[in-house]
Design a protein around this motif. Structure first.
Motif, PDB file in Angstrom:
ATOM      1  N   VAL A   1       0.785  -1.235   0.000  1.00  0.00           N
ATOM      2  CA  VAL A   1       0.000   0.000   0.000  1.00  0.00           C
ATOM      3  C   VAL A   1       0.816   1.282   0.000  1.00  0.00           C
ATOM      4  O   VAL A   1       0.303   2.327  -0.392  1.00  0.00           O
TER       5      VAL A   1
ATOM      6  N   ASN B   1      -6.093  -2.496   2.981  1.00  0.00           N
ATOM      7  CA  ASN B   1      -6.640  -1.297   3.597  1.00  0.00           C
ATOM      8  C   ASN B   1      -8.115  -1.122   3.247  1.00  0.00           C
ATOM      9  O   ASN B   1      -8.542  -1.523   2.146  1.00  0.00           O
TER      10      ASN B   1
ATOM     11  N   GLU C   1     -10.745  -6.272   4.806  1.00  0.00           N
ATOM     12  CA  GLU C   1     -10.261  -4.896   4.858  1.00  0.00           C
ATOM     13  C   GLU C   1      -9.987  -4.515   6.312  1.00  0.00           C
ATOM     14  O   GLU C   1     -10.865  -4.662   7.164  1.00  0.00           O
TER      15      GLU C   1
ATOM     16  N   PRO D   1      -7.089  -1.663   8.519  1.00  0.00           N
ATOM     17  CA  PRO D   1      -5.998  -0.692   8.348  1.00  0.00           C
ATOM     18  C   PRO D   1      -4.616  -1.343   8.473  1.00  0.00           C
ATOM     19  O   PRO D   1      -4.334  -2.025   9.457  1.00  0.00           O
TER      20      PRO D   1
ATOM     21  N   ASN E   1      -0.168  -0.829   7.120  1.00  0.00           N
ATOM     22  CA  ASN E   1       0.798   0.154   6.631  1.00  0.00           C
ATOM     23  C   ASN E   1       1.706  -0.403   5.547  1.00  0.00           C
ATOM     24  O   ASN E   1       2.552   0.293   5.041  1.00  0.00           O
TER      25      ASN E   1
END
Length: 90
Positions: A17, A51, A70, A72, A74
């Motif tokens: 991502v 994400n 999905e 969060p 990094n």
């Protein structure tokens, strides 16, 4: 974390991502991760973490056989903290 060859319930992967990490190769990295996920899915379940908002793109690239959740993240560091044990729980 058990070794890669230890018994497990499936493969847990994380979607690339961070453009600042991948630069102009982010789309190629995503295509490559999708190809790896599809190859693994021929032999065992695959769960790809992406994400929020990226799920449709991941599903389109990975196709059937790869489940997407999905959450969060990094970047694609799943080996550092993810484990899908032989009980099938995270």
């Amino acid at each position: 974390m058990p070794a890669e060859w230890a018994p497990h319930a499936g493969c847990l992967m994380e979607w690339p991502v961070r453009r600042e990490l991948w630069g102009d190769r982010l789309e190629q990295a995503r295509d490559d991760y999708a190809a790896v996920a599809r190859a693994i899915a021929a032999f065992e379940p695959v769960l790809m973490v992406a994400n929020p908002g990226d799920g449709r793109d991941v599903r389109d690239r990975c196709a059937a056989g790869v489940d997407v959740v999905e959450w969060p993240i990094n970047d694609s560091w799943m080996r550092e903290y993810g484990y899908l044990g032989d009980e099938g729980a995270l």
